[in-house]
Design an enzyme around this catalytic site. Structure first.
Site, PDB file in Angstrom:
ATOM      1  N   SER A  49       3.470 -20.028  44.855  1.00 42.92           N
ATOM      2  CA  SER A  49       4.196 -18.863  45.365  1.00 42.92           C
ATOM      3  C   SER A  49       4.268 -18.799  46.892  1.00 42.92           C
ATOM      4  CB  SER A  49       3.593 -17.573  44.803  1.00 42.92           C
ATOM      5  OG  SER A  49       3.790 -17.547  43.406  1.00 42.92           O
TER       6      SER A  49
ATOM      7  N   GLY B  16       4.818 -17.633  20.174  1.00 41.32           N
ATOM      8  CA  GLY B  16       3.702 -16.929  20.797  1.00 41.32           C
ATOM      9  C   GLY B  16       4.000 -15.439  20.890  1.00 41.32           C
ATOM     10  N   ALA B  17       2.931 -14.637  20.873  1.00 40.33           N
ATOM     11  CA  ALA B  17       3.101 -13.176  20.923  1.00 40.33           C
ATOM     12  C   ALA B  17       2.076 -12.556  21.869  1.00 40.33           C
ATOM     13  CB  ALA B  17       2.975 -12.589  19.525  1.00 40.33           C
ATOM     14  N   GLY B  18       1.598 -13.335  22.843  1.00 36.94           N
ATOM     15  CA  GLY B  18       0.627 -12.836  23.819  1.00 36.94           C
ATOM     16  C   GLY B  18       1.337 -12.296  25.053  1.00 36.94           C
TER      17      GLY B  18
ATOM     18  N   MET C 204       7.626 -22.230  28.967  1.00 40.40           N
ATOM     19  CA  MET C 204       7.306 -21.360  30.096  1.00 40.40           C
ATOM     20  C   MET C 204       6.231 -21.989  30.985  1.00 40.40           C
ATOM     21  SD  MET C 204       7.694 -17.606  28.293  1.00 40.40           S
ATOM     22  CE  MET C 204       6.933 -16.724  29.633  1.00 40.40           C
TER      23      MET C 204
ATOM     24  N   ASP D  55       9.354 -11.415  35.373  1.00 40.11           N
ATOM     25  CA  ASP D  55       9.240 -12.661  34.601  1.00 40.11           C
ATOM     26  C   ASP D  55      10.442 -12.875  33.680  1.00 40.11           C
ATOM     27  OD1 ASP D  55       6.827 -13.494  35.687  1.00 40.11           O
ATOM     28  OD2 ASP D  55       5.630 -12.411  34.208  1.00 40.11           O
TER      29      ASP D  55
ATOM     30  N   SER E   5      -1.557 -22.057  43.546  1.00 36.71           N
ATOM     31  CA  SER E   5      -0.306 -21.298  43.422  1.00 36.71           C
ATOM     32  C   SER E   5       0.815 -21.882  44.287  1.00 36.71           C
ATOM     33  CB  SER E   5      -0.551 -19.844  43.826  1.00 36.71           C
ATOM     34  OG  SER E   5       0.678 -19.152  43.832  1.00 36.71           O
TER      35      SER E   5
ATOM     36  N   LYS F 162      -2.210  -8.943  35.499  1.00 37.00           N
ATOM     37  CA  LYS F 162      -0.919  -8.246  35.378  1.00 37.00           C
ATOM     38  C   LYS F 162      -1.064  -6.879  34.707  1.00 37.00           C
ATOM     39  CE  LYS F 162       1.919 -12.414  35.389  1.00 37.00           C
ATOM     40  NZ  LYS F 162       2.970 -13.193  34.724  1.00 37.00           N
TER      41      LYS F 162
HETATM   42  P1  ATR Z   1      -0.762 -15.459  27.464  1.00 35.72           P
HETATM   43  O1  ATR Z   1      -1.033 -14.267  28.332  1.00 35.72           O
HETATM   44  O2  ATR Z   1      -0.684 -16.768  28.225  1.00 35.72           O
HETATM   45  O3  ATR Z   1       0.378 -15.263  26.544  1.00 35.72           O
HETATM   46  P2  ATR Z   1      -2.553 -14.811  25.355  1.00 35.72           P
HETATM   47  O4  ATR Z   1      -2.196 -13.379  25.469  1.00 35.72           O
HETATM   48  O5  ATR Z   1      -3.984 -15.180  25.114  1.00 35.72           O
HETATM   49  O6  ATR Z   1      -2.094 -15.628  26.611  1.00 35.72           O
HETATM   50  O7  ATR Z   1      -1.634 -15.450  24.182  1.00 35.72           O
HETATM   51  C1  ATR Z   1      -1.731 -16.791  23.871  1.00 35.72           C
HETATM   52  C2  ATR Z   1      -0.673 -17.119  22.820  1.00 35.72           C
HETATM   53  O8  ATR Z   1      -0.845 -18.486  22.430  1.00 35.72           O
HETATM   54  C3  ATR Z   1      -0.822 -16.295  21.548  1.00 35.72           C
HETATM   55  O9  ATR Z   1       0.449 -16.120  20.973  1.00 35.72           O
HETATM   56  C4  ATR Z   1      -1.704 -17.186  20.697  1.00 35.72           C
HETATM   57  O10 ATR Z   1      -1.620 -16.971  19.309  1.00 35.72           O
HETATM   58  P3  ATR Z   1      -2.565 -15.826  18.615  1.00 35.72           P
HETATM   59  O11 ATR Z   1      -1.960 -14.519  18.997  1.00 35.72           O
HETATM   60  O12 ATR Z   1      -2.466 -16.099  17.156  1.00 35.72           O
HETATM   61  O13 ATR Z   1      -3.936 -16.033  19.181  1.00 35.72           O
HETATM   62  C5  ATR Z   1      -1.149 -18.550  21.039  1.00 35.72           C
HETATM   63  N1  ATR Z   1      -2.141 -19.584  20.751  1.00 35.72           N
HETATM   64  C6  ATR Z   1      -3.279 -19.816  21.419  1.00 35.72           C
HETATM   65  N2  ATR Z   1      -3.960 -20.838  20.866  1.00 35.72           N
HETATM   66  C7  ATR Z   1      -3.225 -21.252  19.793  1.00 35.72           C
HETATM   67  C8  ATR Z   1      -3.393 -22.271  18.814  1.00 35.72           C
HETATM   68  N3  ATR Z   1      -4.453 -23.063  18.807  1.00 35.72           N
HETATM   69  N4  ATR Z   1      -2.422 -22.409  17.875  1.00 35.72           N
HETATM   70  C9  ATR Z   1      -1.345 -21.595  17.864  1.00 35.72           C
HETATM   71  N5  ATR Z   1      -1.130 -20.612  18.777  1.00 35.72           N
HETATM   72  C10 ATR Z   1      -2.063 -20.440  19.728  1.00 35.72           C
END
Ligand code: ATR
Length: 281
Positions: free
Chosen positions: A22, A132-134, A221, A107, A20, A71
């Site tokens: 931080s 991405g949507a995670g 990011m 963030d 880290s 988190k």
């Molecule tokens: P984080 O907390 O880092 O966002 P996460 O919640 O696991 O981690 O989310 C990972 C993101 O990367 C998601 O948007 C994931 O897509 P899915 O929701 O479809 O899983 C994306 N991601 C991970 N591996 C991927 C891949 N091989 N191709 C495309 N998107 C990927």
């Protein structure tokens, strides 16, 4: 450092945490104000997190940062939370208050600060593509919408997750969710933000041609080694690129302000951190 200044005890909890940045960032912030600070990186998992945070509070700690994978745990632990933290269902900053711990998520604010003040890229009126949507995407979406983005398109491998995330934020501004494969039809954008976890597996998201306008920016990011794949891709295509180190410093500055009431200058700290190899927060 001012002689006799009371020691400010802080920490960041996560796993892994040894790399880290931080502790160094917050030490540099504290130096700007002559504050005495003891900021440690503490390894914790979902089983040990609560006890370790409680121990810091019992030792007179002022608060802490929280990073992956804790988190959401921190969000649950906070007695009171900011609106941004509740939107993200994630807390990266805890402030230990007598009447209950306060949880915030800095963030999104850190990202907006780096874009606007670090790069001079206005969010207001920008067409933004969030890849991405995670958890990473969830942590910044509200801040981008509240800052007045023209529209945000969340593109994700799983379209369902993008749709759900967009629906949950629809009251804040124009946002839609789509599958990655539909991205070419949604282009062009002023700004693409990589919030996928692909960089941690040595990969970059596949950006379609003409995703961005000629002067568009690709913001990752990630930083350090996780940022290399997308950086290389953008360099090979002549796309303007920025890693997430400025966001890291920006979110730290907002945490620091919450704890101490003081707003540190981020540019000199970012320059100092950039001059040494980056680790993972
Ligand atoms: P984080 O907390 O880092 O966002 P996460 O919640 O696991 O981690 O989310 C990972 C993101 O990367 C998601 O948007 C994931 O897509 P899915 O929701 O479809 O899983 C994306 N991601 C991970 N591996 C991927 C891949 N091989 N191709 C495309 N998107 C990927």
């Amino acid at each position: 450092m001012a002689a006799g200044a009371p020691l400010i005890r802080l920490a960041v909890f996560g796993q892994p945490i040894t790399q880290s940045l931080s502790p160094r960032i917050h030490r540099l912030f504290a130096e700007q104000f002559g504050l005495a600070i003891d900021y440690r990186a503490v390894e914790a998992d979902t089983d040990t997190f609560r006890d370790r945070v409680s121990a810091l509070a019992a030792q007179g700690g002022l608060g802490c940062n929280v990073t992956l994978p804790l988190k959401r745990e921190a969000w649950k632990l906070a007695a009171n939370r900011s609106l941004d933290a509740d939107r993200a269902e994630a807390v990266n900053t805890l402030l230990f208050r007598e009447d209950g711990w306060f949880g915030d998520n800095t963030d999104g604010g850190g990202l907006v600060d780096d874009l606007e003040n670090g790069l001079g890229t206005g969010v207001r009126g920008a067409r933004i593509c969030l890849l991405g949507a995670g958890g990473a995407a969830r942590g910044v979406l509200a801040a981008l919408l509240k800052r007045g983005a023209d529209r945000i398109v969340i593109a994700n491998r799983s379209a369902d997750k993008a749709l759900q995330l967009a629906r949950k934020h629809a009251d804040l501004g124009p946002v839609i969710g789509i599958g990655m494969d539909a991205l070419p039809d949604a282009a062009p954008f002023d700004l693409a933000i990589n919030a996928t976890s692909l960089g941690h597996h040595g990969r970059a998201p596949e950006l379609p041609a003409h995703l961005l306008d000629d002067d568009g920016l690709c913001y990752d990011m990630n930083y350090g080694t996780a940022a290399e794949p997308l950086k290389d891709f953008c360099r090979s295509r002549g796309i303007r690129y920025r890693d997430g180190l400025g966001m890291l410093v920006g979110q730290a500055a907002l945490s620091f302000r919450l704890w101490t009431g003081k707003a540190p200058a981020t540019a000199p700290v970012l320059a100092a951190i950039r001059s040494t190899p980056a680790g993972r927060d």
